[in-house]
Motif scaffolding. Structure first.
Motif, PDB file in Angstrom:
ATOM      1  N   ILE A  63      54.746  36.205  61.151  1.00 40.69           N
ATOM      2  CA  ILE A  63      54.269  36.297  59.765  1.00 40.69           C
ATOM      3  C   ILE A  63      52.788  35.923  59.733  1.00 40.69           C
ATOM      4  N   GLN A  64      52.000  36.776  59.146  1.00 34.78           N
ATOM      5  CA  GLN A  64      50.554  36.564  59.060  1.00 34.78           C
ATOM      6  C   GLN A  64      50.158  36.368  57.588  1.00 34.78           C
ATOM      7  N   GLN A  65      48.994  35.792  57.404  1.00 32.92           N
ATOM      8  CA  GLN A  65      48.492  35.567  56.043  1.00 32.92           C
ATOM      9  C   GLN A  65      47.078  36.093  55.926  1.00 32.92           C
ATOM     10  N   LEU A  66      46.849  36.770  54.818  1.00 33.76           N
ATOM     11  CA  LEU A  66      45.530  37.312  54.527  1.00 33.76           C
ATOM     12  C   LEU A  66      45.090  36.780  53.167  1.00 33.76           C
ATOM     13  N   ASP A  67      43.934  36.126  53.127  1.00 34.48           N
ATOM     14  CA  ASP A  67      43.379  35.588  51.883  1.00 34.48           C
ATOM     15  C   ASP A  67      42.337  36.564  51.347  1.00 34.48           C
ATOM     16  N   VAL A  68      42.553  36.993  50.116  1.00 31.29           N
ATOM     17  CA  VAL A  68      41.668  37.973  49.475  1.00 31.29           C
ATOM     18  C   VAL A  68      41.038  37.301  48.250  1.00 31.29           C
ATOM     19  N   ILE A  69      39.721  37.308  48.177  1.00 35.45           N
ATOM     20  CA  ILE A  69      38.986  36.755  47.035  1.00 35.45           C
ATOM     21  C   ILE A  69      38.468  37.909  46.186  1.00 35.45           C
ATOM     22  N   ILE A  70      38.842  37.919  44.925  1.00 31.95           N
ATOM     23  CA  ILE A  70      38.522  39.032  44.027  1.00 31.95           C
ATOM     24  C   ILE A  70      37.767  38.488  42.828  1.00 31.95           C
ATOM     25  N   GLU A  71      36.732  39.172  42.418  1.00 32.45           N
ATOM     26  CA  GLU A  71      36.009  38.854  41.189  1.00 32.45           C
ATOM     27  C   GLU A  71      36.345  39.916  40.152  1.00 32.45           C
ATOM     28  N   THR A  72      36.848  39.485  39.024  1.00 33.36           N
ATOM     29  CA  THR A  72      37.258  40.418  37.983  1.00 33.36           C
ATOM     30  C   THR A  72      36.972  39.817  36.610  1.00 33.36           C
ATOM     31  N   LYS A  73      37.288  40.580  35.561  1.00 35.72           N
ATOM     32  CA  LYS A  73      36.994  40.179  34.186  1.00 35.72           C
ATOM     33  C   LYS A  73      38.287  40.155  33.382  1.00 35.72           C
ATOM     34  N   THR A  74      38.399  39.163  32.506  1.00 37.56           N
ATOM     35  CA  THR A  74      39.580  39.042  31.660  1.00 37.56           C
ATOM     36  C   THR A  74      39.392  39.844  30.368  1.00 37.56           C
ATOM     37  N   ARG A  75      40.407  39.802  29.536  1.00 32.85           N
ATOM     38  CA  ARG A  75      40.373  40.548  28.276  1.00 32.85           C
ATOM     39  C   ARG A  75      39.318  40.010  27.328  1.00 32.85           C
ATOM     40  N   ASP A  76      39.082  38.691  27.362  1.00 29.52           N
ATOM     41  CA  ASP A  76      38.064  38.085  26.503  1.00 29.52           C
ATOM     42  C   ASP A  76      36.705  37.999  27.199  1.00 29.52           C
ATOM     43  N   ASN A  77      36.459  38.912  28.144  1.00 29.76           N
ATOM     44  CA  ASN A  77      35.150  39.085  28.794  1.00 29.76           C
ATOM     45  C   ASN A  77      34.679  37.829  29.525  1.00 29.76           C
ATOM     46  N   VAL A  78      35.570  37.207  30.251  1.00 33.09           N
ATOM     47  CA  VAL A  78      35.235  36.058  31.087  1.00 33.09           C
ATOM     48  C   VAL A  78      35.409  36.476  32.548  1.00 33.09           C
ATOM     49  N   ASP A 107      42.310  45.636  55.980  1.00 32.10           N
ATOM     50  CA  ASP A 107      41.486  46.337  54.983  1.00 32.10           C
ATOM     51  C   ASP A 107      42.362  47.088  53.982  1.00 32.10           C
ATOM     52  N   GLN A 108      43.447  47.653  54.487  1.00 34.04           N
ATOM     53  CA  GLN A 108      44.339  48.386  53.601  1.00 34.04           C
ATOM     54  C   GLN A 108      45.002  47.444  52.591  1.00 34.04           C
ATOM     55  N   ILE A 109      45.476  46.309  53.055  1.00 35.94           N
ATOM     56  CA  ILE A 109      46.111  45.350  52.161  1.00 35.94           C
ATOM     57  C   ILE A 109      45.100  44.827  51.140  1.00 35.94           C
ATOM     58  N   THR A 110      43.875  44.551  51.580  1.00 34.76           N
ATOM     59  CA  THR A 110      42.830  44.055  50.672  1.00 34.76           C
ATOM     60  C   THR A 110      42.544  45.058  49.564  1.00 34.76           C
ATOM     61  N   SER A 111      42.527  46.338  49.913  1.00 36.56           N
ATOM     62  CA  SER A 111      42.256  47.370  48.910  1.00 36.56           C
ATOM     63  C   SER A 111      43.350  47.408  47.850  1.00 36.56           C
ATOM     64  N   PHE A 114      43.010  44.329  45.530  1.00 38.70           N
ATOM     65  CA  PHE A 114      41.923  44.539  44.569  1.00 38.70           C
ATOM     66  C   PHE A 114      42.369  45.466  43.438  1.00 38.70           C
ATOM     67  N   ASP A 115      43.057  46.540  43.804  1.00 35.18           N
ATOM     68  CA  ASP A 115      43.456  47.534  42.808  1.00 35.18           C
ATOM     69  C   ASP A 115      44.435  46.942  41.799  1.00 35.18           C
ATOM     70  N   VAL A 116      45.416  46.204  42.279  1.00 37.51           N
ATOM     71  CA  VAL A 116      46.434  45.658  41.379  1.00 37.51           C
ATOM     72  C   VAL A 116      45.846  44.557  40.496  1.00 37.51           C
ATOM     73  N   VAL A 117      45.079  43.645  41.086  1.00 33.92           N
ATOM     74  CA  VAL A 117      44.533  42.522  40.320  1.00 33.92           C
ATOM     75  C   VAL A 117      43.579  43.027  39.250  1.00 33.92           C
ATOM     76  N   ARG A 118      42.731  43.967  39.594  1.00 35.84           N
ATOM     77  CA  ARG A 118      41.774  44.484  38.614  1.00 35.84           C
ATOM     78  C   ARG A 118      42.429  45.379  37.577  1.00 35.84           C
ATOM     79  N   ALA A 119      43.678  45.753  37.793  1.00 33.68           N
ATOM     80  CA  ALA A 119      44.417  46.482  36.771  1.00 33.68           C
ATOM     81  C   ALA A 119      45.206  45.548  35.862  1.00 33.68           C
ATOM     82  N   GLU A 120      45.622  44.370  36.365  1.00 37.70           N
ATOM     83  CA  GLU A 120      46.457  43.450  35.585  1.00 37.70           C
ATOM     84  C   GLU A 120      45.635  42.420  34.810  1.00 37.70           C
ATOM     85  N   VAL A 121      44.633  41.834  35.442  1.00 31.96           N
ATOM     86  CA  VAL A 121      43.902  40.730  34.818  1.00 31.96           C
ATOM     87  C   VAL A 121      43.146  41.170  33.563  1.00 31.96           C
TER      88      VAL A 121
END
Length: 327
Positions: A63-78, A107-111, A114-121
C-alpha cells in the motif's frame, strides 16, 4: 585442460547462475522474451532462459500513499489549500495493466484528485468545507476507483488531512471567534453582576429592617425607662412635670458628656444651657396640649352636625296624632 575450455566453463557457470533470480515478498516481476511480455513472477526463487528472457521491471504490491496539495476557491470566494492523502496499491491479478497501461500512476492520480476537489469545493462555503471534508474525501475515492481500477490500481482510502485558508481569512475567523467568546463572557459577567446587585439589595433591605426593628425596640425601652423613672420620682413627692424636666436636663448633660469624650467632634449645640432643655420640654407639652384641644373641638363639631332623621312610619304617626291634640 586448455585455457579455452576453462573460459567456456566459467562462462557457462555465469550463464547458468543468471538463469535464477529471486522476487521479494509483496512484489511482482515482469518477464519479457525478446521484448514481448512473457509472464508475471511472484515472490520466491524463479527461473528464466538466459540470453532470451529478461526482467522488464518490478511492481510494488504494498500500500502506497500519495499526498496531493491543491489550491482552490470556495463558494464564498475564499482561496484555500487542501492536502489530500490517497492510499492505493496495485491489484495482484492486474500487474500487467498496472505495468503496461499506465506509465506514471502518481501523475494520473494527482490529476483526478485535482479534478474532483476543484469540482466539489466551489459548491461549498468555507465553514461547510471544514464540516464536510469527509464527503469530499468520499467523492475523491469514488472517482479514483472508477478511473484507476482499469489500470490495475485499487484505491484503499482518501483523506483530507489539511485545510489551510489564506492568512487574512484565518485572522478574521479568529477575530470572529474571539468576539463571540467575549460576548458570551460579557453576558455571564452581566448576569453575575445582576446577581450580586440583587443579593446586595436583599442584604441591605434585611439590614434596614433589622436596624429599624432595633431602633423601635430601643425607643420602646427608652419610653419604658422614662415611665419607670417618672413613677419612681412621683413616689418621692415630685410631680410629673418636674420629673420630666429633671429627666430632660439629665439627658442634656449626658449628651454633652458623650460629645466631649470624642476629641474629633465638631458639633456645637445652640443654645447650650440647662434652660434650653426645660424650654424645649415646655414647648413640647404646650404643643401636645393644643393638639389635644383641637382634636376635642373637631369631635364636638362633628357630633352637632350629625342629627338623627325620623323614619317614614314615625312621621305618619305624628301627622295622625296632631289633629287629636288640637281638638
Amino acid at each position: 585442460m586448455s585455457t579455452a575450455f576453462i573460459i567456456f566453463l566459467v562462462l557457462a557457470f555465469f550463464i547458468f547462475m543468471s538463469s535464477f533470480f529471486t522476487v521479494k515478498q509483496q512484489s511482482s516481476v515482469i518477464i519479457e522474451r525478446f521484448g514481448k511480455f512473457q509472464s508475471v513472477r511472484n515472490s520466491g526463487l524463479q527461473l528464466k532462459i538466459p540470453m532470451v528472457d529478461r526482467l522488464a521491471g518490478r511492481v510494488n504490491l504494498k500500500i502506497q500513499q500519495l499526498d496531493v496539495i491543491i489550491e482552490t476557491k470556495t463558494r464564498d470566494n475564499v482561496f484555500i489549500k487542501m492536502k489530500v492523502s490517497v492510499q492505493f496499491k496495485v491489484i495482484q491479478d492486474k500487474v500487467y495493466e498496472a505495468f503496461y497501461k499506465l506509465e506514471y500512476p502518481h501523475d494520473q492520480i494527482t490529476s483526478y484528485v485535482f479534478d474532483v476537489v476543484r469540482a466539489e469545493v466551489p459548491k461549498l462555503k468555507l465553514d461547510d468545507v471544514f464540516e464536510r471534508k469527509d464527503d469530499i474525501a468520499v467523492a475523491v475515492k469514488r472517482e479514483l476507483n472508477e478511473a484507476m481500477s482499469t489500470y490495475g490500481y485499487d484505491i484503499i482510502n482518501t483523506l483530507v488531512t489539511d485545510i489551510d485558508p489564506d492568512i487574512q481569512v484565518k485572522n478574521a475567523m479568529n477575530r470572529i471567534n474571539a468576539a463571540d467568546r467575549e460576548k458570551t463572557a460579557a453576558e455571564f459577567e452581566a448576569e453575575s453582576s445582576r446577581i450580586r446587585i440583587v443579593a446586595k439589595a436583599k442584604a441591605e433591605a434585611e439590614s434596614k429592617r433589622l436596624q429599624g426593628q432595633g431602633i423601635a425596640d430601643q425607643r420602646r425601652e427608652i419610653a419604658r425607662g422614662l415611665v419607670e423613672s417618672v413613677e419612681v420620682l412621683n413616689q418621692v413627692g415630685i410631680n410629673s412635670q418636674e420629673a420630666s424636666a429633671l429627666i430632660v436636663v439629665t439627658q442634656h448633660y449626658d449628651t454633652l458628656q458623650s460629645i466631649g469624650s470624642d476629641t474629633n467632634s465638631n458639633l456645637i449645640l445652640l443654645p447650650n444651657s440647662p434652660q434650653a432643655g426645660s424650654d424645649m420640654l415646655n414647648n413640647m407639652v404646650a404643643s401636645f396640649t393644643a393638639s389635644n384641644q383641637v382634636g376635642e373641638m373637631m369631635k364636638k363639631g362633628n357630633k352637632k352636625i350629625e342629627k338623627p332623621k325620623p323614619t317614614h312610619r314615625q312621621s305618619g304617626y305624628e301627622d295622625d296624632v296632631q289633629p287629636d291634640v288640637q281638638q
